[in-house]
Design an enzyme around this catalytic site. Structure first.
Site, PDB file in Angstrom:
ATOM      1  N   HIS A 194       0.813  -1.226   0.000  1.00 23.64           N
ATOM      2  CA  HIS A 194       0.000   0.000   0.000  1.00 23.64           C
ATOM      3  C   HIS A 194       0.844   1.273   0.000  1.00 23.64           C
ATOM      4  O   HIS A 194       0.299   2.368  -0.161  1.00 23.64           O
ATOM      5  CB  HIS A 194      -0.918   0.040   1.221  1.00 23.64           C
ATOM      6  CG  HIS A 194      -1.876  -1.102   1.317  1.00 23.64           C
ATOM      7  ND1 HIS A 194      -2.760  -1.430   0.310  1.00 23.64           N
ATOM      8  CD2 HIS A 194      -2.086  -2.026   2.315  1.00 23.64           C
ATOM      9  CE1 HIS A 194      -3.479  -2.490   0.686  1.00 23.64           C
ATOM     10  NE2 HIS A 194      -3.083  -2.866   1.883  1.00 23.64           N
TER      11      HIS A 194
HETATM   12 ZN   LIG Z   1      -3.680  -7.035   3.688  1.00 15.01          ZN
END
Ligand SMILES: [Zn+2]
Length: 380
Positions: A137
């Site tokens: 992320h």
């Molecule tokens: Zn995850």
């Protein structure tokens, strides 16, 4: 050094993870990499020659993807063990689940260094495993989803910089691999394929999301089980590999899609992760396997130790030897499920398979993502 194509897999780890915590109430309060290393060593699976200590990536290396201002802010936060209001707002440090913690710069920089080392070692071929990697992320200029840096992107860029132009990134974490997909949105050298829980944070990665053509996303329903993952493997993922004929594959092997994980509602057993690893081995000259999410300390370590067994063709014993069992019995967990763990979390690596009917939405998604793959000849 560079690995021969036929060389044994290399495990890249670090002692920085031992005793490191995002804070007592955070899902990443738990040990993961240190337990995985302790387990594979207790099993006699990690000869010294197969292990590399992860270097820490330098700010200059991180600047290949990350903004220098952001890297400097992480270093400041580590030195001060606090964050200014401005840095919190601008870089999401000390906010949105990304706490200031003791190794807030050095730990992610070590993860990044590990994946960069994996990319270097496999430049001419080979297999590397970085259980501390997989922070998918991370954004160029801010922290996101417990990820401060994006080691996967840095490793993929290192492969690109070495002239490798057909790369497949596969992500089986419970969450969409949004940071990696977005990093290569305009770069056809890296094709990304993410399988993740539908309707879960970060709420991107819908079936129709193709990031301009060289991404595919398979959102899967709650309760997604081994038979459904096997279907996706054979009806979607392997056909993509055959079509793209990648020169390199990177697998983000997050363990948060396991049934026992507290942050997702997926129901895989670790057999699904291991089958994925086995199926991808040998399909490209280069393979890097990364960790990722995973928030149940027993489930993560058992899964990731087994990944190393798969990469080395080792047999997973039905019952763990006492030294390995002792590693698992020494773990604690602050959540309710940690108060009375089932016996098999201590005595086995392999979960019982989680079987079921392959639902129509999974079948449909598998068929849908194969349409209009790059290089595909479509019938008139
Ligand atoms: Zn995850």
């Amino acid at each position: 050094m560079i690995l021969d194509a036929g060389a044994r897999p290399v495990m890249i780890g670090s002692e920085i993870y031992r005793g490191s915590s995002y804070g007592p109430k955070h899902p990443l309060a738990i040990p993961r990499v240190s337990t995985t290393l302790d387990l594979v060593r207790a099993l006699g699976w990690l000869p010294a020659a197969a292990y590399r200590d992860s270097p820490r990536a330098s700010p200059a290396e991180l600047a290949r993807f990350h903004h220098p201002d952001y890297v400097a802010a992480l270093q400041r936060a580590e030195a001060a063990q606090s964050v200014t209001a401005e840095d919190r707002v601008r870089f999401h440090i000390g906010a949105h689940g990304n706490p200031v913690f003791r190794e807030i710069f050095s730990r992610p920089a070590t993860g990044a260094g590990g994946t960069l080392l994996a990319a270097r070692l496999t430049r001419d071929g080979g297999v590397a495993y970085v259980p501390g990697g997989g922070t998918h992320h991370g954004r160029p200029d801010r922290a996101s989803g417990f990820c401060y840096l994006n080691d996967a992107v840095l490793g993929l860029l290192a492969w690109c910089d070495a002239g490798i132009a057909r790369i497949l990134y596969i992500d089986i974490d419970a969450h969409h691999g949004d940071g990696v997909q977005d990093a290569f949105h305009d770069d056809p050298r890296v094709f990304t394929l993410s399988v993740h829980e539908d309707g879960r944070w970060p709420f991107t990665g819908g079936l129709a999301d193709r990031a301009g053509g060289h991404a595919r996303n398979i959102p899967v329903p709650a309760g997604f089980h081994d038979d459904e993952m096997r279907w996706l493997l054979h009806e979607a993922i392997l056909p993509v590999v055959r079509q793209l004929r990648p020169e390199a594959i990177m697998l983000q092997c997050g363990a948060d899609a396991l049934e026992e994980d507290p942050l997702s509602r997926l129901s895989l057993s670790n057999n699904a992760h291991w089958a994925m690893v086995r199926a991808l081995m040998g399909l490209a000259p280069r393979l890097i396997v990364l960790g990722g999410g995973g928030y149940n300390p027993w489930a993560v370590a058992r899964c990731w130790a087994g990944v190393w067994a798969m990469l080395n063709g080792l047999t997973v014993p039905e019952r763990l030897p006492p030294a390995a069992e002792a590693v698992l019995r020494a773990l604690g967990w602050h959540r309710a499920a940690g108060r009375n763990p089932p016996e098999h979390w201590f005595t086995t690596l392999r979960d019982s398979p989680r079987r079921g009917v392959v639902r129509a939405s999974v079948r449909r998604a598998a068929a849908e993502i194969l349409r209009d793959l790059p290089g595909q000849v479509t019938a008139a």
